[in-house]
Design a protein around this motif. Structure first.
Motif, PDB file in Angstrom:
ATOM      1  N   ARG A 477       0.849  -1.200   0.000  1.00  0.00           N
ATOM      2  CA  ARG A 477       0.000   0.000   0.000  1.00  0.00           C
ATOM      3  C   ARG A 477       0.889   1.256   0.000  1.00  0.00           C
ATOM      4  O   ARG A 477       0.656   2.186  -0.774  1.00  0.00           O
ATOM      5  N   ILE A 478       1.887   1.271   0.859  1.00  0.00           N
ATOM      6  CA  ILE A 478       2.781   2.439   0.914  1.00  0.00           C
ATOM      7  C   ILE A 478       3.497   2.600  -0.425  1.00  0.00           C
ATOM      8  O   ILE A 478       3.572   3.698  -0.982  1.00  0.00           O
ATOM      9  N   LYS A 479       3.998   1.488  -0.942  1.00  0.00           N
ATOM     10  CA  LYS A 479       4.725   1.563  -2.213  1.00  0.00           C
ATOM     11  C   LYS A 479       3.833   2.154  -3.301  1.00  0.00           C
ATOM     12  O   LYS A 479       4.307   2.923  -4.147  1.00  0.00           O
ATOM     13  N   SER A 480       2.570   1.780  -3.303  1.00  0.00           N
ATOM     14  CA  SER A 480       1.733   2.251  -4.392  1.00  0.00           C
ATOM     15  C   SER A 480       1.410   3.747  -4.242  1.00  0.00           C
ATOM     16  O   SER A 480       1.320   4.456  -5.228  1.00  0.00           O
ATOM     17  N   ILE A 481       1.278   4.217  -2.999  1.00  0.00           N
ATOM     18  CA  ILE A 481       1.080   5.669  -2.816  1.00  0.00           C
ATOM     19  C   ILE A 481       2.331   6.422  -3.283  1.00  0.00           C
ATOM     20  O   ILE A 481       2.241   7.432  -3.984  1.00  0.00           O
ATOM     21  N   LEU A 482       3.480   5.891  -2.915  1.00  0.00           N
ATOM     22  CA  LEU A 482       4.725   6.566  -3.308  1.00  0.00           C
ATOM     23  C   LEU A 482       4.880   6.569  -4.832  1.00  0.00           C
ATOM     24  O   LEU A 482       5.327   7.555  -5.423  1.00  0.00           O
ATOM     25  N   ALA A 483       4.471   5.468  -5.461  1.00  0.00           N
ATOM     26  CA  ALA A 483       4.570   5.399  -6.927  1.00  0.00           C
ATOM     27  C   ALA A 483       3.658   6.445  -7.556  1.00  0.00           C
ATOM     28  O   ALA A 483       4.040   7.132  -8.515  1.00  0.00           O
ATOM     29  N   LYS A 484       2.469   6.578  -6.993  1.00  0.00           N
ATOM     30  CA  LYS A 484       1.530   7.572  -7.517  1.00  0.00           C
ATOM     31  C   LYS A 484       2.107   8.980  -7.379  1.00  0.00           C
ATOM     32  O   LYS A 484       2.036   9.801  -8.294  1.00  0.00           O
ATOM     33  N   TYR A 485       2.676   9.244  -6.230  1.00  0.00           N
ATOM     34  CA  TYR A 485       3.279  10.568  -5.975  1.00  0.00           C
ATOM     35  C   TYR A 485       4.356  10.855  -7.024  1.00  0.00           C
ATOM     36  O   TYR A 485       4.429  11.958  -7.567  1.00  0.00           O
ATOM     37  N   GLN A 486       5.140   9.840  -7.340  1.00  0.00           N
ATOM     38  CA  GLN A 486       6.205  10.030  -8.338  1.00  0.00           C
ATOM     39  C   GLN A 486       5.628  10.211  -9.740  1.00  0.00           C
ATOM     40  O   GLN A 486       6.116  11.022 -10.512  1.00  0.00           O
ATOM     41  N   GLU A 487       4.575   9.431 -10.028  1.00  0.00           N
ATOM     42  CA  GLU A 487       3.924   9.587 -11.343  1.00  0.00           C
ATOM     43  C   GLU A 487       3.437  11.016 -11.539  1.00  0.00           C
ATOM     44  O   GLU A 487       3.451  11.549 -12.643  1.00  0.00           O
ATOM     45  N   GLN A 488       3.020  11.633 -10.441  1.00  0.00           N
ATOM     46  CA  GLN A 488       2.511  13.006 -10.531  1.00  0.00           C
ATOM     47  C   GLN A 488       3.625  14.036 -10.440  1.00  0.00           C
ATOM     48  O   GLN A 488       3.374  15.215 -10.224  1.00  0.00           O
ATOM     49  N   GLY A 489       4.846  13.584 -10.595  1.00  0.00           N
ATOM     50  CA  GLY A 489       5.970  14.519 -10.675  1.00  0.00           C
ATOM     51  C   GLY A 489       6.716  14.733  -9.372  1.00  0.00           C
ATOM     52  O   GLY A 489       7.676  15.501  -9.319  1.00  0.00           O
ATOM     53  N   ILE A 564       4.701  12.411   2.710  1.00  0.00           N
ATOM     54  CA  ILE A 564       5.419  11.456   1.855  1.00  0.00           C
ATOM     55  C   ILE A 564       6.704  11.004   2.542  1.00  0.00           C
ATOM     56  O   ILE A 564       7.055   9.827   2.538  1.00  0.00           O
ATOM     57  N   ALA A 565       7.401  11.947   3.164  1.00  0.00           N
ATOM     58  CA  ALA A 565       8.646  11.588   3.864  1.00  0.00           C
ATOM     59  C   ALA A 565       8.367  10.579   4.973  1.00  0.00           C
ATOM     60  O   ALA A 565       9.139   9.643   5.200  1.00  0.00           O
ATOM     61  N   LEU A 566       7.232  10.747   5.640  1.00  0.00           N
ATOM     62  CA  LEU A 566       6.872   9.810   6.703  1.00  0.00           C
ATOM     63  C   LEU A 566       6.571   8.423   6.124  1.00  0.00           C
ATOM     64  O   LEU A 566       6.935   7.398   6.700  1.00  0.00           O
ATOM     65  N   LEU A 567       5.952   8.411   4.961  1.00  0.00           N
ATOM     66  CA  LEU A 567       5.679   7.133   4.298  1.00  0.00           C
ATOM     67  C   LEU A 567       6.988   6.438   3.908  1.00  0.00           C
ATOM     68  O   LEU A 567       7.122   5.219   4.066  1.00  0.00           O
TER      69      LEU A 567
END
Ligand code: ARG
Length: 589
Positions: A477-489, A564-567
C-alpha cells in the motif's frame, strides 16, 4: 544514537537535578495509561521517603522545571505523584530525522569486533527435510540476520548430522540391490565414478526401506552398523559412497533452504570434526576430567547448586563409539580455534535442552572453552496441527518441509487470484511465492520460540490480522502511494519530515521511534517475535493514519511532502524488519 527512552530520560533527569533532587529519579517509561499520556515518570514517588516530602509536591516542582522543555509538550504532576508526559511534535520529528540520517536507524555496533556463531538447520543427511526442520531454519536465519544488523560478525553453520547410522543403512540397501557396484569390490584400486549410483528420488526411497528392514531384521541391522563403521574407518569404496550420499543430499537441501530464503556460511557437520575426536578424548582423560562408568567414558557435570538431576556427559559408549555429545564438544573446540567466537547460539527443538546443558558444562569444565565465551541454547516448541497435537499428514505421516511450502504457496495463489481478477496466473504465482514465504515465516516467528504453535494455513495466509500477508499488504500500500506521488511529478529524495499535525500521525511517528529499543531487546534476547510484534503495531499505526489522512489529495505541497517523507521512513523501517525476519515484499499483490 540514543534510544528514545534514553533521550527523554535525560531531559527528565536534568529537571530532577534542577529542582534539587537526585537525577537518578528521572527514569521515564512508556505510559501505563495511554488514555492520559504517552510516557510517565514515577521518580517523585520513589524519592518521597528520602526527601520527606509528599510525592505530588516533588512532581509539581519537577513539572515546573519542564514548562518550557523542548522535549515535552506536556509534563503534568498527577496524584499521587506521577509525572504524565507527552512528547513535543518538534522533538519527535527531530528524533526521526536523526534516525533516518543514521546508518541502521541509529542502532549502534559493539565497540570492538565481536563474532557470533549461529548453529541452526541441523538436518540429517539422506533423510528428507520435514516439518521438524522448519523452526530451526526459520528462527536461526532470523537470529543470524538480527545479530548481523546489530553489528556483529556472524557465521551461520548448518551442522548436519552426516556421520550416523543412516549412511550405513543406505549403503547396506545399495549393496543388496546392486552388489556388483565397484564400490563393494575390495581389491578395486582404480578411480570411482563421478556420477552417483542413485538419484535423490531413489535415495529418499532407499532410506526408509533400509530403516524399516533394519528394525525387522537383526542381521540387516548388524550389516548397517558394520557399514557405518567402515565409513568411519575410511574404507575407500565406502567413503566414495558416503561422498555421493553427501553430494546428492546437500544439493537437494540447498534447493529447499533456498526456497525458504535460508543461507548458511558453513556446511559443516558431525563428520567435519572426526579428526579431532581421539585427541580430545585423550585430553579429557589426561586432564582427569573423564572417568569410566559402567564401561562408558563420562565427565561429571553436576553442580552443587543444581535443583534437578544433571546426568554425566557421556563421551564414549562402552563399545568405544563416539556420540552426539562427543561431536558437539569437538565442534566447540574447532570453532574456538578457527573463529575465536565471543558466543555460540544453538537453535534446536527444546527437547534437546539437557543435551546442551551437559555439553556446555562439559566444554567449560574440560577447558575446551574459556569463561568469557557465551554458549546459548534456544529451544523451540513443537509445530502442532489445528487439533493441538504434533502436525501430521492425513495418513499420519510426518509432513515434508517442501510440501508445507507448496501447500502455503498454493493457498496464497488461490487467495490472490480470488481478489485480483486482473492479474495473470503467471504474475499471481510469482507473487504467491513471495507472500507465501512471508505467511509461513511470520506464522512461525510471531510466536515466542519456546512455545508450541499450530500450523494453520488458513490463518497464516489471511490478509487480515497478525499475519505476514497483512504486513506485506501494508508495505505494498505504501509503495503504491509513493509510486503515484512520483507519477505526478513528485520526488522522494528531497522530501523532509515535518512535525505531526494529527494524533494518528503522531502515533505512527511514536511507533517508528521505538525501533531501537525493540531491536536491542530482539538481539539480546534472541527474540525475532519482538520484531514481529513491533511491525504489527507499526502496520496498524500506519493503516489508522492512512484511513484518517489525505495524502495524494493533500493540496498544501509542503505538507504533502512531509507526509510522503513519513511514508518513505515507514516503508524503510518495515522493509528492514521483514528482511531481518528473512522475507521480502512484492511491488504489488
Ligand atoms: N542433527 C541434529 C538433530 O537432528 C541437530 C543438530 C543441532 N546442532 C548441534 N550442534 N547439535 O537433532
Amino acid at each position: 544514537m540514543k534510544k528514545i527512552l534514553e533521550a527523554i530520560s535525560e531531559e527528565m533527569k536534568k529537571a530532577f537535578a534542577d529542582a534539587g533532587y537526585d537525577e537518578e529519579l528521572g527514569k521515564v517509561t512508556l505510559s501505563n495509561r495511554p488514555d492520559l499520556c504517552e510516557y510517565q515518570c514515577n521518580g517523585a514517588m520513589a524519592g518521597a521517603k528520602r526527601y520527606h516530602k509528599a510525592p505530588i509536591a516533588i512532581a509539581g516542582e519537577v513539572a515546573e522545571q519542564l514548562k518550557d522543555s523542548p522535549v515535552f509538550s506536556q509534563a503534568e504532576a498527577a496524584a499521587p505523584g506521577f509525572l504524565n508526559l507527552k512528547l513535543s511534535d518538534d522533538f519527535l520529528c527531530t528524533y526521526l530525522k536523526e534516525m533516518q540520517a543514521c546508518d541502521k536507524f541509529g542502532m549502534e555496533a559493539p565497540d570492538k569486533e565481536k563474532t557470533i556463531i549461529v548453529d541452526y538447520g541441523g538436518p540429517n543427511v539422506a533423510k528428507p527435510l520435514h516439518v521438524g526442520h522448519l523452526r530451526s531454519a526459520v528462527i536461526g536465519e532470523s537470529i543470524k540476520r538480527i545479530a548481523r544488523f546489530a553489528g556483529f560478525r556472524v557465521i551461520g553453520d548448518i551442522h548436519m548430522g552426516d556421520w550416523g547410522l543412516q549412511m550405513g543403512l543406505i549403503i547396506t540397501e545399495l549393496q543388496e540391490r546392486k552388489p556388483e557396484l565397484v564400490y563393494f569390490q575390495e581389491d578395486y584400486t582404480g578411480e570411482y565414478p563421478k556420477e552417483p549410483p542413485f538419484t535423490i528420488t531413489e535415495m529418499e526411497e532407499i532410506y526408509p526401506t533400509a530403516s524399516r528392514k533394519s528394525k525387522e531384521d537383526p542381521v540387516y541391522k548388524e550389516k548397517a552398523m558394520e557399514n557405518t563403521f567402515k565409513i568411519q574407518q575410511g574404507v575407500r569404496g565406502h567413503r566414495a559412497l558416503w561422498e555421493h550420499i553427501m553430494n546428492v543430499s546437500v544439493t537437494d537441501m540447498k534447493r529447499i533452504y533456498d526456497k525458504l530464503n535460508v543461507e548458511f556460511d558453513l556446511w559443516n557437520g558431525e563428520s567435519t570434526v572426526q579428526y579431532l575426536l581421539a585427541d580430545m578424548v585423550e585430553g579429557m582423560k589426561k586432564g582427569g576430567y573423564a572417568h569410566e562408568s559402567e564401561g562408558a567414558l563420562v565427565v561429571d557435570v553436576k553442580e552443587e547448586s543444581d535443583t534437578r538431576e544433571i546426568p554425566p556427559c557421556i563421551i564414549l559408549k562402552s563399545d568405544g563409539a563416539a556420540l552426539y555429545s562427543t561431536t558437539d564438544l569437538a565442534t566447540i573446540s574447532e570453532r574456538v580455534t578457527k573463529y575465536d567466537p565471543d558466543s555460540m547460539i544453538y537453535i534446536t527443538d527444546k527437547r534437546q535442552a539437557m543435551h546442551f546443558e551437559q555439553v556446555f558444562r562439559c566444554a567449560r569444565k574440560t577447558k575446551l572453552i574459556g569463561e568469557d565465551v557465551k554458549l546459548v541454547h534456544i529451544g523451540f516448541g513443537t509445530v502442532n496441527g489445528k487439533d493441538g497435537k504434533p502436525f501430521k499428514t492425513r495418513d499420519g505421516g510426518v509432513p515434508k518441509l517442501e510440501k508445507l511450502i507448496t501447500d502455503i504457496d498454493e493457498e496464497m495463489l488461490r487467495k490472490i487470484l480470488e481478489s485480483r481478477q486482473d492479474m495473470s496466473e503467471e504474475e499471481a504465482r510469482k507473487i504467491a511465492d513471495i507472500v507465501g514465504l512471508a505467511a509461513l515465516k511470520y506464522g512461525d516467528l510471531s510466536n515466542q520460540a519456546a512455545k508450541d504453535y499450530s500450523f494453520d494455513i488458513d490463518r497464516f495466509t489471511s490478509f487480515e490480522g497478525d499475519t505476514g500477508p497483512y504486513i506485506l499488504y501494508t508495505i505494498v500500500r505504501i509503495k503504491s502511494i509513493l509510486a503515484k506521488y512520483q507519477e505526478q511529478g513528485g520526488t522522494l529524495e528531497n522530501t523532509q519530515l515535518s512535525p505531526a499535525v494529527s494524533p494518528d500521525e503522531k502515533a505512527l511517528m511514536m511507533e517508528i521511534a521505538k525501533f531501537n529499543t525493540m531491536m536491542e531487546a530482539a538481539f539480546t534476547e534472541c527474540a525475532p517475535h519482538k520484531v514481529c510484534a513491533y511491525i504489527y503495531d507499526l502496520a496498524n499505526a500506519f493503516n489508522r493514519f492512512y484511513h484518517e489522512t489525505k495524502i495524494i489529495a493533500e493540496e498544501d505541497e509542503a505538507k504533502k511532502a512531509g507526509l510522503i517523507a513519513l511514508l518513505v521512513l515507514t516503508r524503510e523501517v518495515l522493509e528492514t524488519c521483514i528482511d531481518l525476519l528473512g522475507f521480502s515484499a512484492p511491488d504489488r499483490m
